[in-house]
Motif scaffolding. Structure first.
Motif, PDB file in Angstrom:
ATOM      1  N   UNK A   8      33.265  38.332  34.858  1.00 32.48           N
ATOM      2  CA  UNK A   8      34.305  38.692  35.511  1.00 32.48           C
ATOM      3  C   UNK A   8      34.777  37.989  36.759  1.00 32.48           C
ATOM      4  N   UNK A   9      36.515  37.944  36.124  1.00 37.00           N
ATOM      5  CA  UNK A   9      37.168  36.704  36.961  1.00 37.00           C
ATOM      6  C   UNK A   9      38.284  37.681  37.417  1.00 37.00           C
ATOM      7  N   UNK A  10      37.895  38.799  37.915  1.00 39.00           N
ATOM      8  CA  UNK A  10      38.851  39.434  39.523  1.00 39.00           C
ATOM      9  C   UNK A  10      38.598  38.859  40.911  1.00 39.00           C
ATOM     10  N   UNK A  11      39.138  39.575  41.669  1.00 38.67           N
ATOM     11  CA  UNK A  11      39.346  39.314  42.740  1.00 38.67           C
ATOM     12  C   UNK A  11      38.308  39.368  43.441  1.00 38.67           C
ATOM     13  N   UNK A  12      36.857  39.940  43.536  1.00 42.40           N
ATOM     14  CA  UNK A  12      35.905  39.651  43.476  1.00 42.40           C
ATOM     15  C   UNK A  12      35.344  38.539  42.961  1.00 42.40           C
ATOM     16  N   UNK A  13      35.317  38.323  41.915  1.00 43.82           N
ATOM     17  CA  UNK A  13      34.312  36.657  41.268  1.00 43.82           C
ATOM     18  C   UNK A  13      35.029  35.755  41.268  1.00 43.82           C
ATOM     19  N   UNK A  14      36.438  36.002  41.341  1.00 44.56           N
ATOM     20  CA  UNK A  14      37.162  34.599  41.448  1.00 44.56           C
ATOM     21  C   UNK A  14      36.625  34.161  43.196  1.00 44.56           C
ATOM     22  N   UNK A  15      35.934  34.916  44.460  1.00 52.95           N
ATOM     23  CA  UNK A  15      36.731  34.621  45.436  1.00 52.95           C
ATOM     24  C   UNK A  15      34.851  34.388  45.330  1.00 52.95           C
ATOM     25  N   UNK A  16      33.867  34.372  44.923  1.00 51.05           N
ATOM     26  CA  UNK A  16      32.709  34.436  45.486  1.00 51.05           C
ATOM     27  C   UNK A  16      32.268  33.571  44.267  1.00 51.05           C
ATOM     28  N   UNK A  17      33.138  32.844  43.632  1.00 45.18           N
ATOM     29  CA  UNK A  17      33.298  31.247  42.674  1.00 45.18           C
ATOM     30  C   UNK A  17      33.213  30.295  43.685  1.00 45.18           C
ATOM     31  N   UNK A  18      34.716  30.870  44.374  1.00 46.10           N
ATOM     32  CA  UNK A  18      35.216  30.236  45.802  1.00 46.10           C
ATOM     33  C   UNK A  18      33.985  29.329  46.658  1.00 46.10           C
ATOM     34  N   UNK A  19      32.867  30.621  46.948  1.00 47.01           N
ATOM     35  CA  UNK A  19      32.578  30.566  48.195  1.00 47.01           C
ATOM     36  C   UNK A  19      31.593  29.872  47.532  1.00 47.01           C
TER      37      UNK A  19
END
Length: 375
Positions: A8-19
């Motif tokens: 899931x690369x929406x807002x949550x998934x993308x932000x956590x991936x960055x973190x």
């Protein structure tokens, strides 16, 4: 084999991936999604006509706490892009900042179809026939299916994937749902020239946020975390404020109702038929089109990816669809969940942008610990 896979690369998934990537730069990480990070967000925002976020300007998708404010100053976003006491950002400002902040992590352009537990880790089977193994798996699947009352099975929902607001003008449209989405949708439809009736069970209620703002910080999150997990479901229900409107939307919709630009019916609907709606008390509302703005289901749809994970891996849930997990957001060893399912750990804002930030902080610590262990 990956160290981390985020489904899931929406807002949550993308932000956590960055973190995670910032905390452990050498970690082998990828996001599995066949859509851009903002695709689902933009579709839902377009559907209801959102212009300002309900979150404060402190809730954004940058890694630094002040990154949205700095971005606004550097890119010419003036005071009109910050609304009210909490300086709620305009949608334009939020999306421009998010597009910059969410630098693309490695992305597998496919959809996750099946998840398998390995002896040491997890395997994700994707729709392109590939399989991907990982030590840690993060499910960032977004909201559940749109909620439809029993009488409304045949009705369209503003959050349906194929929802299209563009129809011929001069229609009589009933919008069912008393929260911010219903109010914004009613206003947008009126602006398009339709005769609109807003249908709610309660009178419009004003609240800055959809849950107690105390849960944005330690003043409420600390006692929440110290409460036995079995008792947190009741705290979540008490803290959440569904069906409420922020001040700007409240002012616009009540002004439209007072001026007679939008009609209003308060009550419970019993039946949807070819002519409109029939209420429990026998009143009728004629409508050419009925659109639901009733939010999302608390439980995942039957046979959805999350539903199968809950059943196949014996994940424990409370009565409201929240999944029991540890402080590292693990529902099973190496399996982490984000969004509303993580509410028993992250609090009532788990499904919001603030929830993404809280989850990013948790999983960053896990990633740092893993990196030290490997070193």
């Amino acid at each position: 084999m990956y160290d981390w896979l985020i489904v899931g690369g929406g807002l949550h998934g993308s932000f956590v991936a960055q973190s995670i990537a910032a905390a452990a730069p050498r970690a082998r990480l990828a996001v599995i999604d066949d859509r851009p990070a903002l695709a689902a967000w933009r579709r839902r925002a377009d559907a209801c006509g959102m212009t300002y976020l309900r979150s404060s300007n402190a809730h954004h998708l940058g890694q630094r706490a002040d990154s949205l404010r700095v971005f606004a100053g550097e890119h010419g976003f003036d005071g009109a892009n910050e609304l009210g006491y909490y300086r709620r950002p305009s949608r334009a400002l939020f999306e421009a900042h998010a597009a910059q902040a969410l630098a693309e992590p490695p992305r597998i352009a496919a959809r996750a179809e099946r998840i398998e537990r390995l002896s040491r880790g997890w395997r994700v089977h994707t729709t392109d026939g590939a399989r991907h193994d990982t030590a840690r798996l993060v499910l960032a699947l977004g909201p559940n299916a749109p909620y439809r009352p029993a009488w409304a099975i045949r009705c369209e929902h503003v959050y349906d994937r194929d929802f299209d607001i563009n129809t011929s003008t001069d229609m009589h449209v009933a919008v069912v749902g008393g929260g911010i989405t219903g109010a914004q949708l009613a206003l947008r439809l009126r602006g398009l020239g339709h005769a609109v009736c807003w249908v709610t069970r309660e009178a419009p209620r004003r609240a800055d946020f959809d849950s107690d703002p105390c849960y944005a910080g330690p003043r409420c999150l600390t006692p929440f975390a110290n409460t036995p997990v079995e008792q947190r479901t009741a705290l979540l229900a008490e803290a959440r404020q569904p069906g409420t409107l922020p001040p700007d939307v409240f002012a616009r919709i009540t002004a439209a109702l007072a001026a007679g630009d939008i009609a209003w019916r308060r009550g419970s609907v019993a039946v949807r038929d070819d002519h409109g709606l029939l209420f429990d008390d026998g009143r009728r509302l004629d409508a050419d089109r009925v659109i639901l703005a009733t939010g999302f289901e608390p439980w995942p749809a039957e046979n959805s990816l999350l539903d199968r994970c809950i059943r196949n891996f014996d994940l424990r849930c409370d009565r409201d669809g929240h999944v029991f997990m540890n402080d590292d957001l693990e529902a099973a060893p190496g399996l982490h969940l984000l969004g509303r399912p993580a509410s028993l750990q992250l609090g009532p804002m788990a499904g919001n942008i603030k929830g993404a930030r809280l989850a990013g902080a948790r999983l960053s610590r896990v990633a740092q610990g893993n990196a030290r262990h490997v070193a």
